[in-house]
Design an enzyme around this catalytic site. Structure first.
Site, mmCIF file in Angstrom:
data_model
loop_
_atom_site.group_PDB
_atom_site.id
_atom_site.type_symbol
_atom_site.label_atom_id
_atom_site.label_comp_id
_atom_site.label_asym_id
_atom_site.label_seq_id
_atom_site.Cartn_x
_atom_site.Cartn_y
_atom_site.Cartn_z
ATOM 1 N N PHE C 122 0.854 -1.183 0.000
ATOM 2 C CA PHE C 122 0.000 0.000 0.000
ATOM 3 C C PHE C 122 0.887 1.228 0.000
ATOM 4 O O PHE C 122 2.060 1.167 0.385
ATOM 5 C CB PHE C 122 -0.887 0.000 1.248
ATOM 6 N N GLN C 235 -7.773 14.664 4.449
ATOM 7 C CA GLN C 235 -7.158 13.869 3.386
ATOM 8 C C GLN C 235 -8.068 13.758 2.168
ATOM 9 O O GLN C 235 -9.235 13.371 2.297
ATOM 10 C CB GLN C 235 -6.855 12.461 3.896
ATOM 11 N N HIS C 237 -8.490 11.607 -0.971
ATOM 12 C CA HIS C 237 -8.008 10.361 -1.551
ATOM 13 C C HIS C 237 -7.825 10.606 -3.040
ATOM 14 O O HIS C 237 -8.691 11.174 -3.685
ATOM 15 C CB HIS C 237 -9.034 9.255 -1.299
ATOM 16 N N LEU C 251 -15.364 5.833 -3.571
ATOM 17 C CA LEU C 251 -13.951 5.476 -3.514
ATOM 18 C C LEU C 251 -13.545 4.369 -4.481
ATOM 19 O O LEU C 251 -14.266 3.393 -4.662
ATOM 20 C CB LEU C 251 -13.593 5.032 -2.101
ATOM 21 N N GLU C 254 -7.319 2.065 -2.816
ATOM 22 C CA GLU C 254 -5.898 2.134 -3.097
ATOM 23 C C GLU C 254 -5.353 0.753 -3.442
ATOM 24 O O GLU C 254 -4.295 0.617 -4.059
ATOM 25 C CB GLU C 254 -5.182 2.701 -1.865
ATOM 26 N N ARG C 285 -0.773 9.453 -0.210
ATOM 27 C CA ARG C 285 -2.009 9.934 -0.820
ATOM 28 C C ARG C 285 -1.959 11.416 -1.170
ATOM 29 O O ARG C 285 -2.480 11.829 -2.199
ATOM 30 C CB ARG C 285 -3.177 9.685 0.124
ATOM 31 N N HIS C 350 -11.821 12.196 1.930
ATOM 32 C CA HIS C 350 -11.819 10.820 2.379
ATOM 33 C C HIS C 350 -11.699 10.668 3.889
ATOM 34 O O HIS C 350 -12.317 9.804 4.491
ATOM 35 C CB HIS C 350 -10.646 10.116 1.705
ATOM 36 N N ARG C 385 -2.476 10.617 6.589
ATOM 37 C CA ARG C 385 -2.608 9.229 7.030
ATOM 38 C C ARG C 385 -2.179 8.284 5.917
ATOM 39 O O ARG C 385 -2.492 8.498 4.756
ATOM 40 C CB ARG C 385 -4.058 8.936 7.398
HETATM 41 C C1 LIG Z 1 -14.605 4.112 1.207
HETATM 42 C C2 LIG Z 1 -13.624 4.068 2.319
HETATM 43 C C3 LIG Z 1 -12.612 3.107 2.320
HETATM 44 C C4 LIG Z 1 -11.704 3.045 3.360
HETATM 45 N N1 LIG Z 1 -10.736 2.092 3.325
HETATM 46 C C5 LIG Z 1 -9.860 2.001 4.352
HETATM 47 C C6 LIG Z 1 -8.864 0.996 4.363
HETATM 48 O O1 LIG Z 1 -8.781 0.192 3.446
HETATM 49 N N2 LIG Z 1 -8.026 0.914 5.401
HETATM 50 C C7 LIG Z 1 -8.121 1.783 6.447
HETATM 51 O O2 LIG Z 1 -7.342 1.647 7.373
HETATM 52 N N3 LIG Z 1 -9.051 2.753 6.458
HETATM 53 C C8 LIG Z 1 -9.920 2.890 5.440
HETATM 54 N N4 LIG Z 1 -10.875 3.873 5.457
HETATM 55 C C9 LIG Z 1 -10.999 4.742 6.610
HETATM 56 C C10 LIG Z 1 -11.732 4.021 7.722
HETATM 57 O O3 LIG Z 1 -12.717 3.189 7.187
HETATM 58 C C11 LIG Z 1 -12.430 4.954 8.662
HETATM 59 O O4 LIG Z 1 -11.587 5.952 9.030
HETATM 60 C C12 LIG Z 1 -12.839 4.204 9.898
HETATM 61 O O5 LIG Z 1 -13.697 3.146 9.542
HETATM 62 C C13 LIG Z 1 -13.516 5.052 10.917
HETATM 63 O O6 LIG Z 1 -13.992 4.215 11.944
HETATM 64 P P1 LIG Z 1 -14.609 4.769 13.283
HETATM 65 O O7 LIG Z 1 -14.796 3.621 14.156
HETATM 66 O O8 LIG Z 1 -13.798 5.909 13.745
HETATM 67 O O9 LIG Z 1 -15.985 5.375 12.835
HETATM 68 P P2 LIG Z 1 -17.199 4.756 12.017
HETATM 69 O O10 LIG Z 1 -16.979 3.381 11.587
HETATM 70 O O11 LIG Z 1 -17.566 5.718 10.979
HETATM 71 O O12 LIG Z 1 -18.341 4.756 13.056
HETATM 72 C C14 LIG Z 1 -18.959 5.944 13.462
HETATM 73 C C15 LIG Z 1 -20.089 5.559 14.345
HETATM 74 O O13 LIG Z 1 -20.517 6.677 15.075
HETATM 75 C C16 LIG Z 1 -21.916 6.775 15.028
HETATM 76 N N5 LIG Z 1 -22.276 8.174 15.216
HETATM 77 C C17 LIG Z 1 -21.806 9.247 14.540
HETATM 78 N N6 LIG Z 1 -22.374 10.358 15.022
HETATM 79 C C18 LIG Z 1 -23.203 9.977 16.011
HETATM 80 C C19 LIG Z 1 -24.081 10.667 16.887
HETATM 81 N N7 LIG Z 1 -24.231 11.989 16.829
HETATM 82 N N8 LIG Z 1 -24.803 9.945 17.757
HETATM 83 C C20 LIG Z 1 -24.685 8.602 17.826
HETATM 84 N N9 LIG Z 1 -23.873 7.917 17.033
HETATM 85 C C21 LIG Z 1 -23.140 8.598 16.133
HETATM 86 C C22 LIG Z 1 -22.258 6.225 13.703
HETATM 87 O O14 LIG Z 1 -23.586 5.794 13.644
HETATM 88 C C23 LIG Z 1 -21.282 5.079 13.602
HETATM 89 O O15 LIG Z 1 -21.805 3.948 14.232
HETATM 90 C C24 LIG Z 1 -11.786 3.967 4.416
HETATM 91 C C25 LIG Z 1 -12.794 4.916 4.407
HETATM 92 C C26 LIG Z 1 -13.704 4.988 3.374
HETATM 93 C C27 LIG Z 1 -14.738 6.034 3.371
#
Ligand SMILES: Cc1cc2nc3c(=O)[nH]c(=O)nc-3n(C[C@H](O)[C@H](O)[C@H](O)COP(=O)(O)OP(=O)(O)OC[C@H]3O[C@@H](n4cnc5c(N)ncnc54)[C@H](O)[C@@H]3O)c2cc1C
Ligand code: SF4
Ligand code: SF4
Ligand code: FES
Ligand code: FES
Lengths: 251, 248, 580
Positions: C122, C235, C237, C251, C254, C285, C350, C385
């Site tokens: 990556f 960031q 992407h 998306l 990558e 990125r 992203h 990142r």
């Molecule tokens: C298309 C895409 C591909 C990606 N691919 C990769 C990858 O290959 N490798 C990598 O390392 N990272 C990747 N990322 C980044 C990574 O997926 C995210 O940064 C990561 O999943 C964030 O996880 P989290 O647990 O912080 O939040 P999330 O998984 O987004 O969870 C947020 C949670 O908070 C809740 N929430 C939000 N606001 C509130 C509120 N006001 N009240 C109650 N609940 C709330 C939501 O309902 C949700 O359950 C990618 C991102 C995207 C968009």
């Protein structure tokens, strides 16, 4: 623009919001299965015109007591239960007739009759679970059919290729693909194993399971092809035996 | 470009009606875009679930012209635009509002399934040949479209006795996991009601992840249930050997 | 203290059910705490489900030479040394164990031929380091965590949005929110609160992020008095879809480049040769995104304003096996068969590196009892990142936050809920129904996205940023008068009216931080200050609320112990910006 008041449930029989002619999905299956059923019943009871020269109709193989020493009726009735049971309990045909005849469901997202539905949990459908025993029987019958197909190439001790020999060979090949692609066989060969690399003989079983899985994807196709070929093979032999057609010698 | 008319269900548990909206069509537009257009310009309170708009989360399930679909994966140009496009909520689940249904039943069923239970003493060496099959099941995005279309739930309301295809996929993923050591055959027969499935394959037809639900999950599970409960020879063999039914 | 609202009580309240939230919940349960998890959408639908490429962890299954030190160095180098070194160190050290946890909870990664977890290359990672499952790693991760959580019996409040944190003096005491379904309000009492709400992508027009990414967590923390850090680092992407318009921003993982995808401009030139001849497509990125943007701006872009990304030189079967969702995504949404021809791609918003400022060991924010982990927290990624470092971030710091929150909860009594705070929170939420003839929140949101996209995008300049601040002020004014119709029953317009407030606050934080940082570093590129600056290389921007106004100040980057400095010795100076 407000529409008229609607309830979301399209719950009544054949009720649906689908726009396409969903019944075209079941019509061919209903017709083909029906036609085959009628023809096979007629032939099974007929008890005549099932053999000519080296040819033996697949409906009558293995041929038991053709001289009626102990069985006064058509010899087909003695063995037909096995191939018939095999097809009736086949996972694919089940789908086909549950949809086409029982309308359970008529098509996806199309309503069906409200009644006490038990699926395959009660008699008689619970017997579908014995499909693998019909598979065992079908494999034995298949052995006879291969034997029949091979001797169909010999007339009075001489090698001869007739149209009938070819038809019988094609038929038995199609029947074999149908049998080998069976879900129960797939399970027995490898499907029941969780970890091929931790099981003795795991690697050949994995190879076998993979191969059957590839065939299994076309199980429906083989089911129809072999059904049609069995019917036509019998029809051909009947016509030849009845003197309507003459079997042409190719070689 | 031409306009499309969407005929969307508006209502709640008490009932409702359809409402027609005119939406301009852009190239590559999907039904969810049209719904968003309606929210943004015509009816801000139109309720709909969605998250990713990339067919990855399984939130935007609905019935478009009578077919269970992900709205974010249903292209407008694949639909006949000469008549209104009908957008309805999933039929099998209770309506909350407009296109949003109450899918909490699924989460309840899920809790009945015993979790992954590694075989004691495993060394965690796992080979690709052994995981290929399970990885197919793990693609499930829990859109519940298969649950919606399955006639056992849709027409016969067997919510008490039957778990539905989604959970057969989940159980298949556990049962065929190369490291899992627990048997769920009894659960499948007695509590998840696998016998109610008559393998008519509508679930497979609608699955957006193209999981071969019937051929690869349900039928193999049915065969495992047969091994355990219907095959007289195998049952006898187990009796003689004294094998416990909970282990595989 | 009782309130008129439905009330739930827990030792640890976790806001967010993505990777970070679920890891925190699992660990807090293991510590014996009573745990509640609140999330805005259904369980298992959080953003994490969309992650594609993989989870970075130096397991050395494929490249034996890999170890945590190299991972640490890559992360620091990628973040242009603005990272919190301790977070980067913990992350690199603990990620492999967290991957093993996942495996023991049932996750099935792609395998090497000797039965270990397969890892792929990556951008910015020296070795093949990303544990993956085809291109649906996030799905595997969230499903595994969800199943584990369900098995342990966590209480999940689904489709429930938190709109305010409640405090008891300086301590966090709980949260106020509403059920999306019925619109009823609800109060949570908790000894510790963990924010795991993800990012802010919805402030931009072109984004790979889902509707949930409305900056709630950062706004909640900010309003509760916590500090935000590094907010200028958003960031972009490099590869999002650009055509057709309906799918713009979705998306393109990558992993396409990781598996050998090649970038070309409309003249067929492999332009990365100009921008980063050594790492080419697998550069970081920020570099690749700027390269594509520059190609397009200088007239060498594709028909729809992007670049061509081509993987069709690989065997079709391989592509379908390794990148199945990309294959389907393009076939179904864009009518492009990626095994036969190139994809059209362009930058898309992203991820946000900035967020709630936390303690590296415990993930506690500057408000006591309030923790933050995952994308909502800042520190690990610095100015940029690396791909795959987010999912590992969730595992490592989600767990740490859960552990610290549960342990802290053991030491304190349940705080009291202050009714005036609850009443105020309720009034705020009901205001948009009462406003007479204001605008719809959708209209304001569209304008916000346009503004941020145009003025605070990939390339930034003083005048634009100043203008953005003025525009934001106008938008805030419009938002105060916005109006929503209908009932409180599942009313997306009403839901957006709250989300919009969070987005406006955080947009301002992004813009102010971007304005202050007069240099170009990582994801932050200033046309008027195109090079690195040594002074800025040693400080982070910190935003906080002082009596209702947004204050910005600078904090020195914490100093690294000597043995870690040695690991970086060769390049640290170069990147810190000798140019000054
Ligand atoms: C298309 C895409 C591909 C990606 N691919 C990769 C990858 O290959 N490798 C990598 O390392 N990272 C990747 N990322 C980044 C990574 O997926 C995210 O940064 C990561 O999943 C964030 O996880 P989290 O647990 O912080 O939040 P999330 O998984 O987004 O969870 C947020 C949670 O908070 C809740 N929430 C939000 N606001 C509130 C509120 N006001 N009240 C109650 N609940 C709330 C939501 O309902 C949700 O359950 C990618 C991102 C995207 C968009
Ligand atoms: S195959 Fe079985 S589970 Fe699938 S839709 Fe049909 S009855 Fe339901
Ligand atoms: S099995 Fe397929 S249709 Fe069913 S919930 Fe999963 S993804 Fe949806
Ligand atoms: S499944 Fe069709 S023959 Fe066995
Ligand atoms: S919105 Fe995620 S699947 Fe459609």
């Amino acid at each position: 623009m407000a529409g008229e008041s609607v309830t979301v449930s399209q719950g009544h029989f054949v009720g649906t919001l689908r726009r396409d002619a969903w019944w075209t999905e079941i019509l061919p299956a209903a017709l083909l299965l029906g036609a085959f059923g009628i023809y096979a019943t007629f032939r099974a009871f007929e008890g005549a015109y099932y053999t000519w020269g080296p040819y033996l109709s697949p409906f009558y193989s293995p041929l038991i007591d053709p001289q009626h020493h102990f069985w006064p009726w058509s010899p087909a009735l003695l063995i037909l239960a096995f191939p018939l049971g095999f097809r009736t309990t086949c996972y694919y045909y089940r789908k086909a007739y549950y949809r086409a005849y029982f309308m359970d469901p008529p098509a996806c997202a199309v309503g069906e009759r409200k009644r006490n539905y038990c699926g395959e949990t009660k008699f008689p459908f619970i017997l579908q679970n014995l499909h693998r025993y019909f598979l065992y029987a079908a494999i034995i019958v298949l052995g006879f059919l291969w034997y029949d197909a091979i001797i169909a190439f010999f007339l009075d001790g001489h090698f001869r290729v007739g149209v009938g020999s070819i038809i019988m060979l094609v038929n038995v090949v199609l029947l074999s693909t149908y049998t080998v692609s069976c879900h129960s066989l797939r399970h027995l060969v490898g499907g029941k194993i969780d970890c091929f690399s931790c099981t003795s003989m795991g690697s050949p079983r994995h190879t076998g399971w993979r191969a059957i899985s590839i065939l299994n994807e076309r199980h429906m196709l083989y089911a129809w092809c072999s059904l049609i070929s069995v019917g036509l093979t019998d029809l051909y032999i009947r016509l030849v035996a009845a003197g309507v057609l003459r079997d042409i010698t190719i070689l | 470009m031409a306009d499309a008319i969407l005929e969307v269900f508006r209502g709640d548990r008490q009932g409702g009606k359809t409402e027609q909206y005119r939406v301009p069509v852009a190239p590559g537009m999907v039904v969810l875009d049209a719904i968003h257009y309606i929210q943004g310009h015509l009816a801000p309170d139109l309720a709909v679930r969605w998250n990713c708009k990339a067919a990855k989360c399984g939130s935007c399930s609905a019935e478009v012209n009578g077919r269970p679909r992900l709205m974010c994966k249903t292209r407008m140009d694949a639909l006949p635009l000469d008549q209104p496009i009908k957008v309805f909520p999933m039929k099998s689940f209770p309506i909350l509002k407009d296109l949003v249904t109450d899918v909490s039943w699924n989460y309840k069923i899920n809790k009945k399934i015993p979790p992954f239970t590694p075989r004691p003493g495993t060394d965690w060496k796992v080979y690709q040949d052994d995981v290929d099959r399970v990885q197919e099941f793990r693609k499930c995005i829990e859109c519940f479209l298969c649950q919606d279309v399955c006639h056992v739930l849709r027409d016969h309301d067997k919510f008490e006795q039957f778990a539905g295809p989604r959970f057969f996929v989940r159980v298949a993923g556990l049962e065929m996991h190369p490291v899992d050591g627990k048997s769920r055959a009894k659960l499948l027969r007695d509590e998840l009601g696998i016998g109610f499935c008559n393998i008519t394959k509508c679930c497979t037809e609608v699955c957006p992840e193209e999981i071969h639900i019937t051929d690869n999950a349900i039928i193999p599970l049915k065969e495992r249930v047969v091994d355990q409960f219907y095959d007289p020879v195998l049952m006898l063999v187990r009796k003689i050997r004294g094998v416990n039914e909970d282990s595989k | 203290m009782t309130t008129k609202f439905e009330t739930h009580e827990h030792d640890v309240l976790i806001i967010g059910a993505g990777g970070a939230g679920l890891c925190a919940a699992i660990e807090a349960l293991a510590q014996g705490a009573s745990v509640g998890v609140v999330c805005k959408s259904l369980l298992g639908k959080a953003h994490t489900v969309m992650a594609e490429g993989g989870i970075a962890a130096a397991m050395a299954n494929v490249d034996r030479a890999d170890d945590w030190r190299t991972h640490f160095r890559d992360t620091m180098r990628g973040g242009k040394f603005l990272n919190n070194w301790r977070m980067a160190q913990l992350h690199a050290q603990e990620a492999p164990d967290r991957i093993r946890d996942l495996e023991q909870w049932g996750a099935l990664f792609d395998r090497t031929s000797d039965g270990q977890i397969l890892q792929r290359a990556f951008g910015g990672h020296t070795y093949k380091r990303l544990c993956h499952v085809g291109d649906r790693t996030g799905l595997e991760m969230i499903r595994t965590l969800q199943d584990r959580g369900v098995a342990l019996g966590i209480d999940v409040y689904m489709e429930c949005a938190v709109t305010r944190l409640l405090k008891d003096g300086d301590r966090v005491a709980g949260a106020f929110g509403y059920w999306r379904e019925q619109g009823r309000f609800v109060v949570f009492k908790a000894k510790s609160v963990v924010l795991a709400t993800g990012g802010i992508g919805k402030i931009y027009k072109i984004t790979s992020n889902s509707w949930e990414y409305t900056a709630d967590g950062m706004a909640l923390a900010y309003e509760a008095g916590a500090e935000l850090k590094d907010m200028e680092f958003v960031q972009f992407h490099p590869t999002g879809m650009v055509w057709p318009p309906g799918v713009q921003g979705i998306l393109v993982t990558e992993a396409v480049r990781g598996e050998g995808g090649i970038l070309r401009n409309k003249n067929g030139e492999r332009f990365m040769e100009k921008y980063d001849p050594k790492r080419m497509e697998l550069s970081t990125r920020d570099v690749v995104a700027r390269a594509i943007y520059t190609e397009v701006r200088e007239g060498r872009g594709s028909e729809h304003g992007g670049a061509f990304l081509d993987i069709s030189q690989k065997p079709a079967e391989y592509v379908k096996k390794k990148l199945p969702s990309m294959y389907h995504q393009f076939l179904e949404l864009a009518d492009v068969d990626i095994t036969k021809g190139p994809m059209e791609v362009g930058p898309t918003c992203h991820y946000v590196m900035g967020g709630v400022r936390v303690d590296p060991e415990t993930a506690e924010s500057t408000v006591s009892g309030l923790y933050a982990a995952g994308e909502v927290a800042a520190g690990l990624h610095g100015a940029n990142r690396l791909g795959g470092n987010s999912l590992s971030d969730l595992l490592v710091f989600g767990r740490r936050a859960g552990m610290a929150a549960a342990q802290a909860a053991k030491k304190v009594r349940q705080a009291t809920i202050d009714q005036t705070q609850v009443d105020k929170a309720e009034r705020e939420m009901l205001a948009p129904f009462q406003n007479g003839n204001g605008e719809s929140p959708y209209a304001i949101h569209r304008d916000l996205q346009e503004t941020m996209q145009k003025l605070v995008g990939i390339f930034r300049v003083e005048a634009d940023l100043q203008q953005a601040l003025q525009e934001l002020e106008k938008l805030q004014e419009r938002a105060r008068r916005m109006h929503v119709d209908g009932s409180r029953m599942f009313n997306p317009g009403w839901h957006l009216s709250y989300d919009l407030q969070s987005m406006l606050t955080i947009s301002e934080a992004v813009t102010r931080s971007a304005l202050a940082r007069r240099e170009s570093r990582g994801a932050h590129s200033r046309i008027d200050y195109p090079s690195l600056d040594a002074t800025w290389g040693k400080q982070n921007n910190v935003v906080s609320s002082q009596k209702g106004t947004m204050m910005l100040r600078q904090e020195p980057v914490p100093a690294m112990p000597e043995e870690l400095q040695k690991l970086l010795a060769d390049e640290a100076e170069a990147v810190a910006g000798k140019g000054k």
